[in-house]
Design a protein around this motif. Structure first.
Motif, PDB file in Angstrom:
ATOM      1  N   UNK A  87       0.827  -1.205   0.000  1.00 30.84           N
ATOM      2  CA  UNK A  87       0.000   0.000   0.000  1.00 30.84           C
ATOM      3  C   UNK A  87       0.862   1.256   0.000  1.00 30.84           C
ATOM      4  N   UNK A  88       1.940   1.232   0.771  1.00 37.10           N
ATOM      5  CA  UNK A  88       2.834   2.388   0.819  1.00 37.10           C
ATOM      6  C   UNK A  88       3.513   2.602  -0.540  1.00 37.10           C
ATOM      7  N   UNK A  89       3.929   1.500  -1.179  1.00 36.78           N
ATOM      8  CA  UNK A  89       4.574   1.613  -2.497  1.00 36.78           C
ATOM      9  C   UNK A  89       3.600   2.129  -3.546  1.00 36.78           C
ATOM     10  N   UNK A  90       2.328   1.723  -3.457  1.00 39.16           N
ATOM     11  CA  UNK A  90       1.332   2.177  -4.419  1.00 39.16           C
ATOM     12  C   UNK A  90       1.010   3.654  -4.253  1.00 39.16           C
ATOM     13  N   UNK A  91       1.147   4.164  -3.008  1.00 37.54           N
ATOM     14  CA  UNK A  91       0.872   5.589  -2.792  1.00 37.54           C
ATOM     15  C   UNK A  91       1.955   6.482  -3.376  1.00 37.54           C
ATOM     16  N   UNK A  92       3.157   5.920  -3.512  1.00 32.25           N
ATOM     17  CA  UNK A  92       4.273   6.714  -4.047  1.00 32.25           C
ATOM     18  C   UNK A  92       4.402   6.480  -5.544  1.00 32.25           C
ATOM     19  N   UNK A  93       4.679   7.532  -6.273  1.00 33.10           N
ATOM     20  CA  UNK A  93       4.989   7.381  -7.693  1.00 33.10           C
ATOM     21  C   UNK A  93       6.443   6.968  -7.816  1.00 33.10           C
ATOM     22  N   UNK A  94       6.796   6.232  -8.871  1.00 31.18           N
ATOM     23  CA  UNK A  94       8.193   5.799  -9.012  1.00 31.18           C
ATOM     24  C   UNK A  94       9.176   6.955  -8.989  1.00 31.18           C
ATOM     25  N   UNK A  95       8.775   8.100  -9.565  1.00 29.58           N
ATOM     26  CA  UNK A  95       9.691   9.242  -9.617  1.00 29.58           C
ATOM     27  C   UNK A  95       9.939   9.830  -8.238  1.00 29.58           C
ATOM     28  N   UNK A  96       8.958   9.636  -7.331  1.00 25.75           N
ATOM     29  CA  UNK A  96       9.084  10.220  -6.002  1.00 25.75           C
ATOM     30  C   UNK A  96       9.885   9.343  -5.055  1.00 25.75           C
ATOM     31  N   UNK A  97      10.262   8.175  -5.512  1.00 28.70           N
ATOM     32  CA  UNK A  97      10.958   7.239  -4.639  1.00 28.70           C
ATOM     33  C   UNK A  97      12.400   7.692  -4.414  1.00 28.70           C
ATOM     34  N   UNK A  98      12.789   7.976  -3.170  1.00 25.22           N
ATOM     35  CA  UNK A  98      14.162   8.450  -2.933  1.00 25.22           C
ATOM     36  C   UNK A  98      15.178   7.349  -3.140  1.00 25.22           C
ATOM     37  N   UNK A  99      16.373   7.751  -3.496  1.00 25.64           N
ATOM     38  CA  UNK A  99      17.445   6.775  -3.726  1.00 25.64           C
ATOM     39  C   UNK A  99      17.990   6.235  -2.415  1.00 25.64           C
ATOM     40  N   UNK A 100      17.942   7.024  -1.381  1.00 23.71           N
ATOM     41  CA  UNK A 100      18.404   6.558  -0.079  1.00 23.71           C
ATOM     42  C   UNK A 100      17.320   6.860   0.959  1.00 23.71           C
ATOM     43  N   UNK A 101      17.286   6.100   2.045  1.00 25.49           N
ATOM     44  CA  UNK A 101      16.230   6.304   3.028  1.00 25.49           C
ATOM     45  C   UNK A 101      16.213   7.732   3.572  1.00 25.49           C
ATOM     46  N   UNK A 102      15.005   8.294   3.660  1.00 26.43           N
ATOM     47  CA  UNK A 102      14.818   9.629   4.201  1.00 26.43           C
ATOM     48  C   UNK A 102      14.282   9.475   5.615  1.00 26.43           C
ATOM     49  N   UNK A 103      15.117   9.716   6.620  1.00 26.69           N
ATOM     50  CA  UNK A 103      14.752   9.516   8.010  1.00 26.69           C
ATOM     51  C   UNK A 103      14.144  10.788   8.591  1.00 26.69           C
ATOM     52  N   UNK A 104      12.923  10.647   9.134  1.00 26.67           N
ATOM     53  CA  UNK A 104      12.249  11.760   9.789  1.00 26.67           C
ATOM     54  C   UNK A 104      12.159  11.446  11.274  1.00 26.67           C
ATOM     55  N   UNK A 105      12.834  12.239  12.098  1.00 25.66           N
ATOM     56  CA  UNK A 105      12.853  11.983  13.535  1.00 25.66           C
ATOM     57  C   UNK A 105      11.457  12.204  14.114  1.00 25.66           C
ATOM     58  N   UNK A 116      12.839   7.059  14.269  1.00 24.20           N
ATOM     59  CA  UNK A 116      12.627   7.799  13.028  1.00 24.20           C
ATOM     60  C   UNK A 116      11.589   7.084  12.173  1.00 24.20           C
ATOM     61  N   UNK A 117      11.045   7.825  11.210  1.00 26.27           N
ATOM     62  CA  UNK A 117      10.077   7.302  10.260  1.00 26.27           C
ATOM     63  C   UNK A 117      10.713   7.295   8.883  1.00 26.27           C
ATOM     64  N   UNK A 118      10.670   6.148   8.214  1.00 30.38           N
ATOM     65  CA  UNK A 118      11.249   6.019   6.880  1.00 30.38           C
ATOM     66  C   UNK A 118      10.335   5.176   6.014  1.00 30.38           C
ATOM     67  N   UNK A 119       9.795   5.798   4.945  1.00 27.98           N
ATOM     68  CA  UNK A 119       8.937   5.085   3.993  1.00 27.98           C
ATOM     69  C   UNK A 119       7.798   4.332   4.675  1.00 27.98           C
ATOM     70  N   UNK A 120       7.155   4.994   5.613  1.00 27.38           N
ATOM     71  CA  UNK A 120       6.008   4.391   6.267  1.00 27.38           C
ATOM     72  C   UNK A 120       6.346   3.348   7.306  1.00 27.38           C
ATOM     73  N   UNK A 121       7.593   3.278   7.754  1.00 22.63           N
ATOM     74  CA  UNK A 121       7.985   2.315   8.775  1.00 22.63           C
ATOM     75  C   UNK A 121       8.782   3.013   9.859  1.00 22.63           C
ATOM     76  N   UNK A 122       8.564   2.602  11.101  1.00 15.73           N
ATOM     77  CA  UNK A 122       9.327   3.122  12.222  1.00 15.73           C
ATOM     78  C   UNK A 122      10.632   2.346  12.319  1.00 15.73           C
ATOM     79  N   UNK A 123      11.745   3.102  12.304  1.00 23.01           N
ATOM     80  CA  UNK A 123      13.084   2.528  12.397  1.00 23.01           C
ATOM     81  C   UNK A 123      13.851   3.321  13.453  1.00 23.01           C
ATOM     82  N   UNK A 124      15.115   3.018  13.605  1.00 25.47           N
ATOM     83  CA  UNK A 124      15.949   3.744  14.561  1.00 25.47           C
ATOM     84  C   UNK A 124      16.664   4.896  13.875  1.00 25.47           C
ATOM     85  N   UNK A 125      16.889   5.966  14.629  1.00 26.94           N
ATOM     86  CA  UNK A 125      17.725   7.057  14.136  1.00 26.94           C
ATOM     87  C   UNK A 125      19.146   6.554  13.948  1.00 26.94           C
ATOM     88  N   UNK A 126      19.860   7.252  13.105  1.00 27.65           N
ATOM     89  CA  UNK A 126      21.241   6.828  12.824  1.00 27.65           C
ATOM     90  C   UNK A 126      22.081   6.784  14.100  1.00 27.65           C
TER      91      UNK A 126
END
Length: 762
Positions: free
Chosen positions: A282-300, A306-316
């Motif tokens: 569902x997350x992949x379908x919401x994003x257009x291929x052009x909008x897909x970042x080349x590297x993970x975009x971490x939002x604290x 952090x939040x990255x591509x609709x998933x909760x992960x750890x900050x660097x």
């Protein structure tokens, strides 16, 4: 097709090599059969191919599986072979297969027809991803497979929403493998069909699924299905009670309970993988291929999280080794935001976070409450915590109820899943209480005593108190949580089986719930618990009874007194009743009706009216009766709408005039259930009437039988309260002498014996 005998398993560890070899042997035998039939029919070497699809295409034949085969040809085959030859070729291939005893699911298509069918039906498109060449032209089968796969990947954004809806519809229809009383290892959520769909998802290259984990679970479910076929002696995907013993033996497990746990564990794991994959899809379908970042975009979003591509992960820079609360913080953030808690992140936190100190710090308790009160986002996060072993760190007592089946058939889920669903339901009620944290934790722990020999609401109290103390709650909150766990069934039991107008009813409740805060919490927990069990457990009728009792108890606590007994509101006596013509009025109420009957007062009237409902197969929920001078008024809450008052009146007249004998009619309809009814006098339940409680298998006519037996003793029923959940009914009757109040001890014993004889004899 011959079937090799199943090899003996020596363990239930998931080693599927022996059974996989059996499946390969069955597939090889089927291939040889199909090749022989194709060759005997003179099938051409070019332009035509016999291909296998479905489980046969994947080489996963169970002992009684069908052979799914398609005869596929290049376009223009009729011109190449001749129309007559092409028409007869298929039947010449199928007949030898039928003659061999194989079950055949077959089709004949040209390559363009196959591709058109795939374009028109996402199920066909997904199924053709498993196509496999069996006989004839390899290039035809190869082209079909590669073309289908290319189209599948190219059209994934358009096809996957359609596939998603099909999957959801199947789940709603069949249910979940981990919780079904008769698990369906193929079609249920978490079954083989879902595992195959996950392979189709990964084939799009849009989403990834842990391949090794999925394949392990899939192969183990295939093992279970093979053993199920052997036990049933036919093609069956549904595990009946008699199959658990052979499954346990075949899987090398000690008993039927272990076999159930093993199968349900597999279903839960596949369900978890499926939900995770669909969320990522569902997350992949919401994003257009052009909008897909080349590297993970971490939002604290929180310290270390952090939040990255609709998933909760750890900050660097997160340091789990020095932050014992980080696991709960990450889980709470994922649940509140209704996003995925990345399983690798959860697994890392389990490995690296130090244990929580005892008692927990305030932040840990607050984050747990945030997690439990998150609403729908709780379930997938809790599943991830369960699958990664995090719950062993947070709540080691969870293992007591993990995958534990409920004894009551009213429950949709196993105990652990029911508890989580109760937390989800309670999250919508936290604004109705002064201590939402206590409500959330009580919802989590209310069934923690299940599985013990003693009553679970009793067994759960010391466990819940110990957990609440460890979590850092103060003594008052610990007492309140223990009180809610002990009495979480009380409000519903009293509301559905006692007369709400009797002061003894509210006294019974307030003996155990002595404050406005506790009453509000118990009311919210009762609603959440019932909604999580099943819709039937919180029907509009049951909800009305519970909420009304709670309201009256609140008024009693605020005023310090309870309402008078048997409060009645006199109603106008309709014209004609004085001449012997009863009046019957039907009103729609919620998911049923309220039927008011007014007639000349006499002993046995209640029994006759109850017989009308029993003969019409109308479920009686509650009945009240009172006198107004020479007239009797009875009000019936029943579980059916659209009743015809004229038809009810005609049937009552036939019973009253003795043209119709309800006893013989009801006896003819009753099927013996083998359960002896229990009849108990409850002297503590009321000072105004004698309360007789009847427990028996659910059936129509109990109110009539009891009322008739009491009428024969010149006793009257002031009210009846019928509660049915699952196969057992609990019916409570408030009985009085015709010209007095409660029965004497001797008369009460006489009444109980008469009621028991009446129900048993019927």
């Amino acid at each position: 097709m011959s079937r090799p005998a199943a090899a003996v398993r020596t363990s239930g560890t998931g080693d599927h090599r022996v059974t996989a070899a059996e499946r390969a042997t069955r597939t090889d035998a089927a291939d040889a059969l199909c090749i022989g039939a194709y060759d005997a029919a003179g099938g051409p070497d070019s332009g035509v191919a016999l291909v296998a699809v479905g489980g046969y295409g994947r080489g996963e034949l169970a002992p009684y599986s069908d052979l799914d085969v398609v005869l596929v040809a290049e376009e223009g085959v009729e011109d190449t072979l001749g129309e007559e030859r092409w028409t007869t070729l298929a039947s010449q291939v199928w007949y030898p297969l039928w003659d061999s005893g194989a079950k055949l699911d077959h089709a004949v298509r040209t390559l363009p027809e196959m591709l058109t069918a795939a374009e028109g039906d996402v199920r066909v498109a997904s199924g053709l991803l498993d196509v496999r060449h069996v006989a004839g032209d390899h290039s035809v089968a190869l082209r079909l497979r590669t073309t289908t796969l290319t189209h599948w990947r190219r059209q994934a954004r358009e096809r996957l929403p359609e596939l998603r809806e099909l999957v959801r519809g199947r789940h709603r229809l069949v249910g979940e493998l981990a919780h079904l009383s008769l698990p369906d290892v193929k079609e249920a959520e978490g079954g083989l069909r879902d595992a195959t769909v996950l392979k189709s998802l990964t084939a799009t290259w849009m989403v990834d699924v842990p391949a090794a984990d999925l394949e392990r679970c899939r192969q183990q479910l295939l093992d279970v299905r093979d053993l199920l076929h052997e036990a049933a002696g036919r093609a069956s995907d549904r595990i009946a009670p008699e199959h658990w013993g052979p499954l346990a033996e075949g899987l090398g497990l000690p008993d039927e309970a272990a076999a159930q746990r093993y199968v349900r564990e597999l279903g839960r794991r596949v369900t978890h993988l499926s939900r995770l994959a669909w969320r990522r899809t569902d997350d992949a379908l919401r994003r257009t291929p052009a909008a897909r970042p080349r590297r993970p975009d971490l939002q604290r979003v929180a310290p270390g999280v952090a939040l990255s591509r609709g998933e909760v992960v750890l900050e660097a820079g997160a340091k789990p080794a020095s932050d014992p609360v980080l696991l709960l913080r990450a889980a709470a953030e994922a649940a509140v935001r209704d996003v995925v808690l990345a399983p690798p992140t959860a697994a890392r936190l389990v490995r690296e976070c130090p244990p929580l100190p005892e008692p927990w710090p305030d932040e840990a308790r607050q984050q747990l409450v945030r997690l439990l009160a998150a609403g729908p986002g709780l379930l997938p996060v809790w599943e991830t915590l369960d699958e990664t072993g995090a719950l062993d760190r947070i709540l080691p007592e969870w293992e007591r109820i993990r995958l534990l089946p409920h004894a009551s058939p009213i429950h949709r889920f196993t105990v652990d899943r029911h508890v989580v669903e109760t937390c989800v339901e309670a999250s919508a009620l936290i604004r109705d209480v002064s201590r939402p944290d206590v409500l959330a934790v009580a919802a989590l722990l209310h069934d923690i005593g299940k599985g013990e020999l003693t009553e679970h609401s009793v067994a759960g109290v010391p466990i819940a108190r110990a957990i609440a103390t460890r979590m850092g709650f103060g003594p008052r909150e610990v007492d309140l949580i223990g009180q809610l766990v002990r009495w979480h069934l009380l409000l519903a039991d009293i509301a559905t089986t006692r007369d709400p107008d009797d002061p003894g009813t509210i006294d019974t409740l307030l003996e155990h719930v002595d404050s406005l805060d506790a009453l509000a919490l118990l009311t919210a927990l009762t609603e959440a618990d019932a909604k999580a069990a099943s819709p039937k457990a919180w029907s509009s009728w049951r909800a009305g009874l519970v909420l009304d009792l709670s309201r009256r108890a609140r008024a009693a606590l605020e005023r310090g007194s309870v309402p008078p007994a048997f409060t009645v509101e006199e109603i106008p006596i309709p014209a004609g009743v004085a001449d012997g013509e009863p009046s019957i009025v039907v009103e729609p109420v919620g998911d049923g009706s309220r039927v008011t009957v007014v007639a000349l007062d006499r002993v046995g009237l209640l029994a006759d009216v109850a017989a009308v409902f029993a003969l019409r197969r109308v479920t009686v929920r509650a009945a009240r009766m009172w006198s107004q001078g020479d007239f009797a008024v009875s009000v019936w809450d029943v579980g059916e709408s659209g009743l015809d008052p004229g038809a009810l009146r005609d049937q009552l007249d036939a019973i009253t005039s003795r043209r119709l004998d309800p006893a013989s009619r009801l006896a003819a309809r009753h099927t013996p259930d083998g359960l002896d009814p229990a009849v108990v006098v409850r002297p503590e339940a009321s000072d105004q009437a004698t309360v007789i409680e009847v427990r028996a298998a659910d059936r129509l006519g109990v109110v009539h039988l009891v009322s008739a037996a009491l009428a024969a003793l010149d006793m009257t029923v002031r009210s009846a309260h019928i509660s049915t959940l699952g196969p057992q009914a609990v019916d409570v009757f408030y009985v009085q002498e015709v010209a007095a109040g409660a029965l004497s001890e001797t008369r009460a014993a006489e009444a109980a014996r008469a009621v028991r004889r009446a129900i048993s004899a019927s």
